[in-house]
Scaffold this motif. Structure first.
Motif, short mmCIF file in Angstrom:
data_model
loop_
_atom_site.label_atom_id
_atom_site.label_comp_id
_atom_site.label_asym_id
_atom_site.label_seq_id
_atom_site.Cartn_x
_atom_site.Cartn_y
_atom_site.Cartn_z
N ARG A 229 31.91 58.53 47.61
CA ARG A 229 31.49 58.55 46.20
C ARG A 229 32.48 59.41 45.42
NH1 ARG A 229 26.41 58.19 48.52
NH2 ARG A 229 25.17 56.52 47.64
N VAL B 12 29.92 57.18 53.72
CA VAL B 12 29.67 56.91 52.31
C VAL B 12 30.75 57.63 51.52
CG1 VAL B 12 28.07 57.17 50.38
CG2 VAL B 12 27.19 56.67 52.67
N ASP C 287 22.60 60.15 43.25
CA ASP C 287 23.15 58.85 42.90
C ASP C 287 22.72 58.43 41.50
OD1 ASP C 287 24.34 58.70 45.34
OD2 ASP C 287 22.77 57.48 46.25
N PRO D 2 28.52 51.48 50.88
CA PRO D 2 28.33 52.27 52.08
C PRO D 2 28.65 51.48 53.34
CG PRO D 2 26.45 52.52 50.60
CD PRO D 2 27.33 51.43 50.05
N THR D 3 29.43 52.08 54.18
CA THR D 3 29.76 51.52 55.47
C THR D 3 28.89 52.25 56.46
OG1 THR D 3 32.03 51.32 54.71
CG2 THR D 3 31.69 51.12 57.06
N ALA E 290 29.74 55.59 42.57
CA ALA E 290 30.53 55.12 43.71
C ALA E 290 31.75 54.40 43.16
CB ALA E 290 29.70 54.17 44.57
#
Length: 131
Positions: free
Chosen positions: A25, A23, A5, A18-19, A12
């Motif tokens: 990205r 995720v 990240d 994020p759920t 993202a």
């Protein structure tokens, strides 16, 4: 090796918070393609942001779209529907869309439903990228 990240080339997408369970990205490649990595479950309970995120990605009209599915743990009919809708949206925009490093759970769903025949599938992201 997957980008972290903190990698500036790996960000993202807007709206891709994020759920729980999923995720999303993306990163742009030198060739102008976008690699979108999905990690977690592609199911009715986790797809809150993903449809809007993938639609926004296609709307940007990159050189190509590669969906990296190596880290998808589960795919139900709603996840399959998302993949099919994203494919159709890319087709309407004249974009190439490929699936890469597809997890066995997703391959199984694609095979059982006959949807495997409508996707271009590659063993790796690198293989899917335009040359």
């Amino acid at each position: 090796m997957r980008p972290s990240d903190s990698d500036p080339g790996h960000t993202a997408l807007a709206g891709a918070a994020p759920t729980p369970g999923l995720v999303v990205r993306s990163r742009k490649t030198r060739s102008g393609a976008v690699v979108c990595s999905l990690a977690g479950d592609l199911d009715i309970e986790t797809l809150d942001q993903a449809p809007r995120t993938l639609a926004a990605l296609v709307a940007r009209r990159p050189a190509a779209v590669v969906l990296d599915l190596r880290d998808v743990a589960l795919c139900d009919s709603s996840g399959l529907n998302l993949l099919l809708r994203t494919r159709l949206a890319a087709q309407r925009e004249g974009l190439d869309l490929s699936l890469a490093a597809v997890a066995p759970t997703v391959i199984r769903v694609l095979e059982l439903t006959g949807a495997r025949t409508v996707f271009t599938i590659h063993d790796s992201v690198e293989e899917a990228l335009p040359h």
